[in-house]
Design an enzyme around this catalytic site. Structure first.
Site, PDB file in Angstrom:
ATOM      1  N   GLY A   1       0.998  -1.171  -0.138  1.00  0.00           N
ATOM      2  CA  GLY A   1       0.036  -0.179   0.064  1.00  0.00           C
ATOM      3  C   GLY A   1       0.961   1.246   0.000  1.00  0.00           C
ATOM      4  O   GLY A   1       1.943   1.333   0.468  1.00  0.00           O
ATOM      5  N   CYS A   2       0.324   2.224  -0.606  1.00  0.00           N
ATOM      6  CA  CYS A   2       1.067   3.530  -0.717  1.00  0.00           C
ATOM      7  C   CYS A   2       1.410   4.084   0.485  1.00  0.00           C
ATOM      8  O   CYS A   2       2.508   4.404   0.853  1.00  0.00           O
ATOM      9  CB  CYS A   2       0.610   4.515  -1.659  1.00  0.00           C
ATOM     10  SG  CYS A   2      -1.267   4.788  -1.150  1.00  0.00           S
TER      11      CYS A   2
END
EC number: 1.2.1.38
Length: 349
Positions: A151-152
């Site tokens: 995930g970013c």
């Protein structure tokens, strides 16, 4: 020799960024672009900025359309990857930009996502430190056929804090991270809270109180780096910038360590990293410094009065936070140079 590529979910922000980066990759050749509601449309109707693909047409997203490629990048909504992947050949390199295969703990998946647990894949953050086995995650990506892209927000927090966790110079409990994030991280679907009229001139916290889905993944990474239990309070704040993340994280300075020890830990961790850079003492990154690049910039300070270490990390959520990490990891899996086809420099102004 080139590798044939299919991009599933190519009409979204992550899929579009994959296409932008792959257009300049000398060894990865995009052959198939799939979409759901945009199937049958020309790419220029959805991504007018991608001139090199302008006359290509999206096809429907099915396992049959994706089969037969050397590499398949999945940029699909959470929960959509498992069924498609199950029908793909196990010799195809599948790189999933969604959350379906990131978490090792099924209980964490049930608590934060729900639905069928698809199991964890090799994790696509090459720079992730490993406490128990030593080294970094990149050695565990060589030759694999399945990759889960982080995930970013997870990437930003992990890169900011993991050197201190690994070296033991910060306490693994009572970590606090507040992230300024742009709306592109939420995808391209229309939502009222993401309209320009709602965002411009404002900022709003969301998923407050440890409820964000990236929370267990952050813990998972920092525990991998440190080898023990970690507690993190993570709060994202939506701000009016199209893309980017600025992660400010603090942790208690461990007893007996100096500011010199702290800085040495980060310098050692990132000395040879092509995409992660520690800024000089007293310097801190701007999000605009990394726009369009696969680079992460980290600033570091000691709050002497509070006894806490402060890190400030900037990444482009669509590049280092998603598409760039996917290609970087695929390069390693395929035996290509890790940095091939990936931009180091940002775009300014």
């Amino acid at each position: 020799m080139s590798f044939s590529v299919a991009v599933a979910g190519a009409s979204g922000y992550a899929g579009g960024e994959l296409l932008r980066l792959l257009a300049d990759h000398p060894r990865l050749e995009v052959q198939t672009l799939t979409a759901f509601q945009n199937a049958g449309e020309r790419l220029r109707q959805v991504h007018p900025h991608l001139t090199s693909y302008a006359d290509r047409t999206f096809v429907e997203t099915t396992a049959e359309r994706l089969a037969g490629h050397d590499v398949v990048f999945l940029a699909l909504p959470h929960g959509k990857s498992g069924a498609i992947t199950a029908e793909l050949d196990d010799q195809t390199l599948v790189v999933d930009c969604g959350a379906d295969h990131r978490l090792v703990d099924e209980a964490a998946w049930d608590a934060f996502y729900g639905g069928d647990f698809a199991g964890a894949w090799p994790y696509g953050l090459p720079e992730l430190l490993h406490a128990e086995e030593g080294g970094t995650q990149r050695t565990r990506l060589s030759g694999v056929k399945r990759i889960a892209v982080p995930g970013c927000n997870v990437t930003a927090i992990t890169l900011g804090l993991q050197p201190g966790i690994r070296a033991g110079v910060i306490e693994p409990e009572d970590i606090v991270a507040v992230l300024a994030v742009g709306p592109s991280g939420a995808g391209r679907s229309l939502r009222t809270n993401l309209l320009a009229s709602e965002i411009l001139g404002s900022a709003s916290a969301y998923a407050v109180g440890g409820t964000h889905r990236h929370t267990p993944e952050i813990r998972q990474n920092l525990e991998t780096a440190g080898g023990g239990h970690v507690s993190v309070s993570f709060t994202p704040v939506l701000v009016p910038m199209a893309r980017g993340i600025l992660a400010t994280a603090t942790a208690r300075l461990a007893p007996g360590f100096s500011a010199h020890d702290v800085r040495a830990a980060w310098e050692l961790a990132y000395a040879d990293e092509p995409f992660v850079h520690l800024l000089p003492e007293g310097s801190f990154p701007n999000v605009s410094d990394v726009t369009g690049s696969n680079t992460a910039l980290v600033g570091l300070a000691i709050d002497e009065a509070a006894g806490r270490v402060v890190t400030v990390t900037a990444i482009d959520n669509l590049v280092k936070g998603t598409a760039g990490a996917a290609i970087q990891s695929a390069n390693i899996a395929l035996g290509l140079p890790e940095a091939m086809g990936l931009p180091v420099n940002g775009v300014a102004p």
